[in-house]
Design an enzyme around this catalytic site. Structure first.
Site, short mmCIF file in Angstrom:
data_model
loop_
_atom_site.label_atom_id
_atom_site.label_comp_id
_atom_site.label_asym_id
_atom_site.label_seq_id
_atom_site.Cartn_x
_atom_site.Cartn_y
_atom_site.Cartn_z
N MET A 120 0.84 -1.19 0.00
CA MET A 120 0.00 0.00 0.00
C MET A 120 0.87 1.23 0.00
SD MET A 120 -2.74 1.39 2.77
CE MET A 120 -1.41 2.26 3.59
N CYS A 121 0.32 2.34 -0.52
CA CYS A 121 1.10 3.56 -0.62
C CYS A 121 0.23 4.78 -0.39
CB CYS A 121 1.73 3.68 -2.02
SG CYS A 121 2.78 2.30 -2.46
N GLY A 122 0.93 5.88 -0.13
CA GLY A 122 0.32 7.19 -0.22
C GLY A 122 0.84 7.82 -1.49
N ASN A 154 -1.18 2.40 -5.73
CA ASN A 154 -1.65 2.10 -4.38
C ASN A 154 -2.65 0.97 -4.50
OD1 ASN A 154 -2.44 2.13 -1.67
ND2 ASN A 154 -3.95 3.74 -2.03
#
Length: 616
Positions: free
Chosen positions: A1-3, A76
């Site tokens: 997951m990412c921002g 994401n």
């Protein structure tokens, strides 16, 4: 997951993210941060690509990820199917390889249509000078947009801040109606104009020229327009259309006549041959959905190999003891390594003193001598009684059931107790920014409850003694999606009572259609703030397709009593899996079960604008 974040600007101003937005993005991706700035050739456009990575699969892969041609990907998401990703491969790398091999919109939409799993992305296609962006079919990952009211600036980000601009209404969630393309060359030729094309999701029964999804963007400045793509390209829906049949059989399901519920009622229904196959299939597809979401965590395996520690949970579940979370726990037990604990995160908000006084009236009438001689452990117990909310009580009962079904598993029942002071402080400091741009009383209640639960800081039993416990799990399973598909909410009974089967069918179709804007973006932002990833097995594409194929009356029978008729198919599955009392627990919404709704103004309606979400 990412921002992830992308800023596209025709303004002479420098491309700088607000500190609050930057901090929120870093919280989502604490393992690596990187910014890349591009100036589009022969245009005045400048682009900032900012990514903050939470390592989940394969080796740590910094983003924005760039290929040899200069294409950039902000990703994401999780590829759980559709594209082949090896056990030690990183899905961002695999996806960029597929996208880079495409030369036109048809190819890009074909790749994205194949992905199974949650995602939000931004892709810079350098040869065409185009920015592609969007969310998956259900909107399981957050993506927000903001268009500056004066300068030509478009911002796309996983999470924003309600302090970034004066007019809060200018931040919106990107509609999960398709993917979008911004042609920078075309925008440059029409100076001060941004034209964003939409490539909609369609089902096999739709013709692209006849499909008119709701892709409207609100509060557009005069320089921006949203239009259907001119090439007639679309994305193929990952799920089959919902069965809209309304002619339910006249005969009741089973012989349940009494308003009193018992497990024998479920046993009687399970004996019917027409139910056995559907229940078995539901367990099969849901079990596989859970498996995809609790395995393939190589980053955690590497940590274990390097540190030698294997006694901390990789998987946590938002846990109330209700049927949705109980089934997730039972199925997770099948697929998590036998020696690994599973964290059950149970949140409670402190009951007000006036309510506690009513509940303890009998205690107050004890003789003074008895109160004086009260054992210290009893006094400690009384101090925690203010957190004995309904979800805490059913959660403890659910724990006993799980321990009976799987006694070898270490179940960490984490009691997360939140006081009014802590709620107020964290709402102002962090939660209000994450819930934004949603702003209702319901968003406040659910957002706060999920944020504290996902944080995972509380107490758990260790050798018959309660000790502090902080969950280390990066993956948090939630039961969202079950009620929307299986008529679990009280409003479904209201609609059925007023409009019959036709009304119920339409209500459920609407529920699934609006889940991206009503729930999932908010929950992703809230859970992700802890550097954890929310995963939603009930919204797995195969689970939704299976349930969509069934007529509504095979999923729920609202002529049966509460605690049985709603989510009937899931209750039958729970019984087949060996669950007992949890299988017939009536639905209780999280805001009521955790008692957060009782901490504020009782006269508020869920749909009212929430003043508490406005930061000071």
């Amino acid at each position: 997951m990412c921002g992830i974040c992308c800023v596209v600007s025709l303004s002479p101003q420098s491309l700088v993210l607000a500190d609050r937005v930057q901090k929120n993005l870093i919280n989502r991706g604490p393992d690596n941060s990187q910014d890349v700035t591009r100036t589009v050739i022969n245009t005045d456009f400048k682009c900032l690509f900012s990514a903050h990575v939470l390592q989940m699969r394969g080796c740590l892969t910094p983003q924005p990820l760039q290929d040899s041609a200069g294409n950039l990907l902000l990703w994401n998401g999780e590829v759980f199917g559709g594209l082949e990703v090896g056990p030690e491969e990183n899905d961002t790398v695999v996806l960029l390889e597929h996208l880079s091999a495409q030369e036109d919109a048809t190819g890009i939409c074909s790749v994205l249509s194949r992905v199974r799993g949650p995602w939000a992305f931004v892709y810079y296609q350098v040869a065409e000078h185009c920015i592609w962006f969007g969310r998956d079919y259900f909107g399981r990952r957050s993506l927000l947009w903001h268009l500056d009211p004066e300068d030509v600036i478009l911002t796309l980000t996983s999470v924003a801040s309600c302090l970034l601009i004066c007019d809060q209404s200018q931040w919106h969630e990107v509609p999960a109606a398709g993917v979008y393309r911004l042609d920078l060359k075309d925008c440059a030729s029409h100076r001060k104009k941004l034209t964003i094309e939409v490539f909609p999701w369609v089902t096999t029964d739709d013709h692209p020229t006849a499909h008119t999804p709701d892709y409207t963007w609100e509060d557009l400045p005069t320089y921006a327009t949203i239009v259907p793509n001119l090439c007639g390209v679309f994305l193929q829906s990952p799920v089959c259309p919902m069965n809209m049949s309304m002619s339910a059989p006249e005969r009741p399901l089973g012989n349940v006549q009494s308003p009193k519920l018992s497990l024998e009622d479920l046993e009687e229904l399970l004996k019917q041959s027409e139910n056995v196959e559907k229940v078995t299939k539901l367990i099969e597809v849901l079990s596989e959905a859970v498996r995809r979401r609790v395995q393939s965590l190589p980053s955690r395996r590497l940590f274990v190999e390097q540190s030698g520690l294997n006694n901390e949970a990789d998987i946590a579940i938002l846990f109330s003891g209700g049927i949705d979370s109980m089934i997730l726990a039972v199925l997770a037990d099948r697929h998590v390594s036998a020696g690994k604990p599973i964290d059950l995160l149970n949140v409670a908000f402190k009951l007000q003193e006036t309510k506690m006084q009513t509940q303890s009236a009998k205690k107050d009438r004890m003789p003074k001598k008895d109160q004086t001689d009260e054992h210290p452990k009893q006094r400690d117990h009384n101090l925690t009684r203010c957190f004995d909310v309904p979800d805490r009580i059913t959660g403890r009962a659910g724990l006993i059931e799980l321990q009976h079904l799987s006694p070898e598993r270490q179940w960490n029942f984490v009691e997360i107790n939140i006081t009014p002071d802590e709620l107020k402080r964290m709402r102002q400091e962090r939660i209000s920014h994450l819930v934004h741009p949603l702003d209702t009383v319901l968003d406040d209640s659910i957002g706060c409850a999920v944020w504290f639960a996902a944080r995972g800081i509380g107490m758990s039993m260790d050798c018959a003694e309660q000790k502090p416990h902080t969950s280390t799990a990066k993956v948090v399973l939630t039961g969202i999606g079950a009620d929307e598909q299986l008529a679990g909410y009280s409003r479904h009974r209201v609609r059925f009572k007023s409009d019959g089967m036709e009304g119920l069918v339409k209500e459920l179709a609407m529920e699934l259609g609006r889940i991206s804007s009503r729930n999932l973006g908010r929950d992703d932002r809230v859970i992700g703030d802890h550097g954890k990833e929310g995963r939603f097995p009930y919204l797995d594409e195969d689970v939704v397709s299976f349930l969509n194929q069934l007529p509504v009356w095979e999923k729920a029978d609202l002529t049966l009593p509460r605690g049985l008729g709603e989510k009937l198919l899931l209750r039958l599955a729970a019984k087949k899996l060996g669950l007992g009392p949890a299988a017939i627990l009536p639905k209780r919404a999280m805001q009521f079960g955790s008692r957060i709704a009782k901490m504020e103004n009782g006269r508020e309606k869920a749909s009212d604008k929430c003043k508490r979400l406005v930061t000071e």
